[in-house]
Design a protein around this motif. Sequence first.
Motif, mmCIF file in Angstrom:
data_model
loop_
_atom_site.group_PDB
_atom_site.id
_atom_site.type_symbol
_atom_site.label_atom_id
_atom_site.label_comp_id
_atom_site.label_asym_id
_atom_site.label_seq_id
_atom_site.Cartn_x
_atom_site.Cartn_y
_atom_site.Cartn_z
ATOM 1 N N THR A 151 0.813 -1.219 0.000
ATOM 2 C CA THR A 151 0.000 0.000 0.000
ATOM 3 C C THR A 151 0.843 1.264 0.000
ATOM 4 O O THR A 151 0.300 2.364 -0.138
ATOM 5 N N GLY A 152 2.143 1.135 0.182
ATOM 6 C CA GLY A 152 3.032 2.290 0.069
ATOM 7 C C GLY A 152 3.610 2.364 -1.331
ATOM 8 O O GLY A 152 2.997 1.932 -2.310
ATOM 9 N N ARG A 153 4.787 2.898 -1.436
ATOM 10 C CA ARG A 153 5.451 3.006 -2.739
ATOM 11 C C ARG A 153 6.472 1.879 -2.903
ATOM 12 O O ARG A 153 7.607 2.098 -3.292
ATOM 13 N N GLY A 154 6.046 0.681 -2.603
ATOM 14 C CA GLY A 154 6.932 -0.466 -2.718
ATOM 15 C C GLY A 154 6.828 -1.103 -4.083
ATOM 16 O O GLY A 154 6.474 -0.469 -5.077
ATOM 17 N N SER A 155 7.112 -2.400 -4.157
ATOM 18 C CA SER A 155 7.097 -3.116 -5.427
ATOM 19 C C SER A 155 5.662 -3.457 -5.817
ATOM 20 O O SER A 155 4.712 -3.204 -5.081
ATOM 21 N N GLY A 156 5.524 -4.075 -6.984
ATOM 22 C CA GLY A 156 4.204 -4.488 -7.454
ATOM 23 C C GLY A 156 3.848 -5.899 -7.043
ATOM 24 O O GLY A 156 2.949 -6.508 -7.652
ATOM 25 N N LYS A 157 4.507 -6.448 -6.052
ATOM 26 C CA LYS A 157 4.256 -7.825 -5.635
ATOM 27 C C LYS A 157 2.876 -7.949 -4.991
ATOM 28 O O LYS A 157 2.320 -6.993 -4.455
ATOM 29 N N SER A 214 3.762 -10.391 -9.434
ATOM 30 C CA SER A 214 2.876 -9.368 -9.987
ATOM 31 C C SER A 214 1.449 -9.868 -9.933
ATOM 32 O O SER A 214 1.184 -11.050 -9.655
ATOM 33 N N VAL A 215 0.527 -8.960 -10.238
ATOM 34 C CA VAL A 215 -0.879 -9.337 -10.296
ATOM 35 C C VAL A 215 -1.108 -10.318 -11.438
ATOM 36 O O VAL A 215 -1.929 -11.248 -11.337
ATOM 37 N N GLN A 216 -0.378 -10.161 -12.550
ATOM 38 C CA GLN A 216 -0.522 -11.082 -13.682
ATOM 39 C C GLN A 216 -0.116 -12.497 -13.295
ATOM 40 O O GLN A 216 -0.794 -13.478 -13.642
ATOM 41 N N ASP A 217 1.013 -12.625 -12.556
ATOM 42 C CA ASP A 217 1.435 -13.950 -12.105
ATOM 43 C C ASP A 217 0.400 -14.554 -11.155
ATOM 44 O O ASP A 217 0.122 -15.763 -11.199
ATOM 45 N N PHE A 218 -0.159 -13.724 -10.298
ATOM 46 C CA PHE A 218 -1.179 -14.212 -9.373
ATOM 47 C C PHE A 218 -2.421 -14.689 -10.133
ATOM 48 O O PHE A 218 -3.004 -15.729 -9.808
ATOM 49 N N SER A 219 -2.827 -13.957 -11.169
ATOM 50 C CA SER A 219 -4.042 -14.293 -11.910
ATOM 51 C C SER A 219 -3.887 -15.587 -12.695
ATOM 52 O O SER A 219 -4.812 -16.404 -12.757
ATOM 53 N N THR A 270 1.037 -22.049 -7.131
ATOM 54 C CA THR A 270 2.238 -22.721 -7.645
ATOM 55 C C THR A 270 3.323 -21.732 -8.077
ATOM 56 O O THR A 270 4.507 -22.060 -8.038
ATOM 57 N N LEU A 271 2.940 -20.528 -8.525
ATOM 58 C CA LEU A 271 3.930 -19.543 -8.986
ATOM 59 C C LEU A 271 4.372 -18.594 -7.880
ATOM 60 O O LEU A 271 5.016 -17.590 -8.149
ATOM 61 N N SER A 272 4.043 -18.917 -6.633
ATOM 62 C CA SER A 272 4.369 -18.014 -5.527
ATOM 63 C C SER A 272 5.635 -18.466 -4.799
ATOM 64 O O SER A 272 6.085 -19.608 -4.930
ATOM 65 N N ARG A 273 6.159 -17.541 -4.029
ATOM 66 C CA ARG A 273 7.277 -17.829 -3.118
ATOM 67 C C ARG A 273 6.755 -17.729 -1.690
ATOM 68 O O ARG A 273 6.074 -16.770 -1.327
ATOM 69 N N ASN A 274 7.061 -18.730 -0.883
ATOM 70 C CA ASN A 274 6.571 -18.756 0.490
ATOM 71 C C ASN A 274 7.501 -17.970 1.405
ATOM 72 O O ASN A 274 8.723 -18.150 1.373
ATOM 73 N N LEU A 275 6.894 -17.112 2.210
ATOM 74 C CA LEU A 275 7.638 -16.313 3.180
ATOM 75 C C LEU A 275 7.086 -16.636 4.566
ATOM 76 O O LEU A 275 5.917 -16.343 4.865
ATOM 77 N N LYS A 276 7.912 -17.240 5.415
ATOM 78 C CA LYS A 276 7.459 -17.705 6.728
ATOM 79 C C LYS A 276 7.700 -16.625 7.779
ATOM 80 O O LYS A 276 8.801 -16.067 7.874
ATOM 81 N N LEU A 277 6.665 -16.334 8.558
ATOM 82 C CA LEU A 277 6.753 -15.346 9.628
ATOM 83 C C LEU A 277 7.236 -16.018 10.907
ATOM 84 O O LEU A 277 7.068 -17.219 11.102
ATOM 85 N N VAL A 325 -1.600 -5.673 7.095
ATOM 86 C CA VAL A 325 -1.349 -4.857 5.907
ATOM 87 C C VAL A 325 0.119 -4.995 5.517
ATOM 88 O O VAL A 325 0.957 -5.435 6.323
ATOM 89 N N VAL A 326 0.428 -4.631 4.265
ATOM 90 C CA VAL A 326 1.807 -4.532 3.783
ATOM 91 C C VAL A 326 2.024 -3.082 3.369
ATOM 92 O O VAL A 326 1.314 -2.562 2.503
ATOM 93 N N PHE A 327 3.010 -2.434 4.008
ATOM 94 C CA PHE A 327 3.205 -0.996 3.830
ATOM 95 C C PHE A 327 4.707 -0.699 3.780
ATOM 96 O O PHE A 327 5.438 -0.964 4.736
ATOM 97 N N ASN A 328 5.161 -0.177 2.613
ATOM 98 C CA ASN A 328 6.577 0.183 2.437
ATOM 99 C C ASN A 328 7.510 -0.985 2.736
ATOM 100 O O ASN A 328 8.480 -0.856 3.497
ATOM 101 N N ASN A 329 7.205 -2.152 2.159
ATOM 102 C CA ASN A 329 8.024 -3.374 2.288
ATOM 103 C C ASN A 329 8.043 -3.949 3.700
ATOM 104 O O ASN A 329 8.920 -4.748 4.027
ATOM 105 N N TYR A 330 7.079 -3.561 4.526
ATOM 106 C CA TYR A 330 6.939 -4.142 5.860
ATOM 107 C C TYR A 330 5.560 -4.777 5.973
ATOM 108 O O TYR A 330 4.563 -4.225 5.469
ATOM 109 N N ALA A 331 5.514 -5.928 6.633
ATOM 110 C CA ALA A 331 4.241 -6.562 6.969
ATOM 111 C C ALA A 331 3.898 -6.207 8.414
ATOM 112 O O ALA A 331 4.685 -6.477 9.326
ATOM 113 N N TYR A 332 2.752 -5.599 8.607
ATOM 114 C CA TYR A 332 2.257 -5.262 9.946
ATOM 115 C C TYR A 332 1.106 -6.223 10.253
ATOM 116 O O TYR A 332 0.142 -6.302 9.485
#
Length: 429
Positions: free
Chosen positions: A197-203, A220-225, A231-238, A248-255
């Motif tokens: 939601t900030g000025r980060g990437s288009g992920k 990207s949104v195209q890869d998601f669609s 299957t085309l995603s990368r898993n990120l473990k918290l 939310v995701v804001f400026n490359n941070y997950a809150y």
Amino acid sequence: MYLAPPRQFTKTFQPTSGSLLPPPHTLTQPKELVRLSRHKMRALVVLVTLTCFANAQHQALIDYLERRLLTIEDRISLWHEQTARYASELRALKQQMVSQLETLDKEKETLRMTLDGVGTRVDRVERELDYLETQNGAQPCVDVDDKLIEQQVTLVQEKQRAKYSKLSDCSEMISSIKAMKILKRVGGPKGMWTRDTGRGSGKVYVFNGTDEDTIHVFASVQDFSRSPGVTLSRNLKLPSAWRGTGHVVFNNYAYYFTQAEEIMLIKFDMNSSFVRDSTVFPVQDHVPVYGLNPETVMDLAVDEEGLWAIYSTRQSERYISLAKIDATSLDIEQMWDTNCPRENAEAAFVICGTLYVVYNTKQPGRSRVQCVFDANGMVTNEDAPLIYFPKRYGSHSSLKYNPQEQLLYAWDDGYQILYKLIMKKKLEI
């Protein structure tokens, strides 16, 4: 049985030479012959009697077995007849059920088409009512000088401009929902998806479920669609599981919020996979913020002004509260008590400092924005228009506003949906 006495023989037999007859002294005497004949006759009678009795028993047994075999044959024949009748009835019942199912399918399709037509007519009526409300304002009950009204309106607007300019440069609010786009369906009935939601990437980030610790990241949104599932995603473990759908995701941070003994607000660096900061949210006796989504203990939102927290406490249990958070330090800048009830609320979001609460029914129907709260005091709940969302599948488990795109990212019963918003100036109300 009477036997005649034997004749008396007076002739003396003189055996000749070579005769086969026994000598005279060996011939049986007449009395002995009579006795022997009687014994033989009695034995013969007994033998005949026994034979007749055995034949009678044998015949009776044969008759009994024949009767039993006839009975068994009759029962087998009856069983065959009943089986044939049952098979015929079963086939008739099957044909009847197939016919009824085909009729029900046709009626279902007719009902669906009828409901679609009714929904279209209802949407048209709502749009016409909204148009009439905007064209025909409320008529005053008394005659008032037009110049006095203009002066009062101008004074109020100047005060609002002065007050708002001190708090924010953003002055937009929702006018209506322009369009809806369904991207795909992935995951369970509840979850959250968003772009930065900030000025980060288009992920694209997908948070599936209400108590998980793995984010699915798409380039990207195209890869998601076009991705089959994730299957085309990368898993990120918290480092810990999130709670609810209020992240939310804001400026490359997950809150996100997590809950053990206390509610913790976590700030997670998406690039380095490291927790940058965390804090205990300063709320005692909290309650779930939305009546229709009790899994969400607190909700986070991002707008043009930054990071917000939406919550509720037992002290003001009937209503929703709002807090402004410093996204860098996680400090609470200011808190407000709103007049928006928790009951039947399903989600909320913030645009230009204005909280929009979305309501539904316990049996999922059509969502609507029914309560707004402006932290800057420029918009009242009476001034805001009643906004209905387009027809969907169930009810929203999350609604995330992206100020860069002016889009709402929605999760509706496992479907990922985008809502395009039409905005207008607050001072144009």
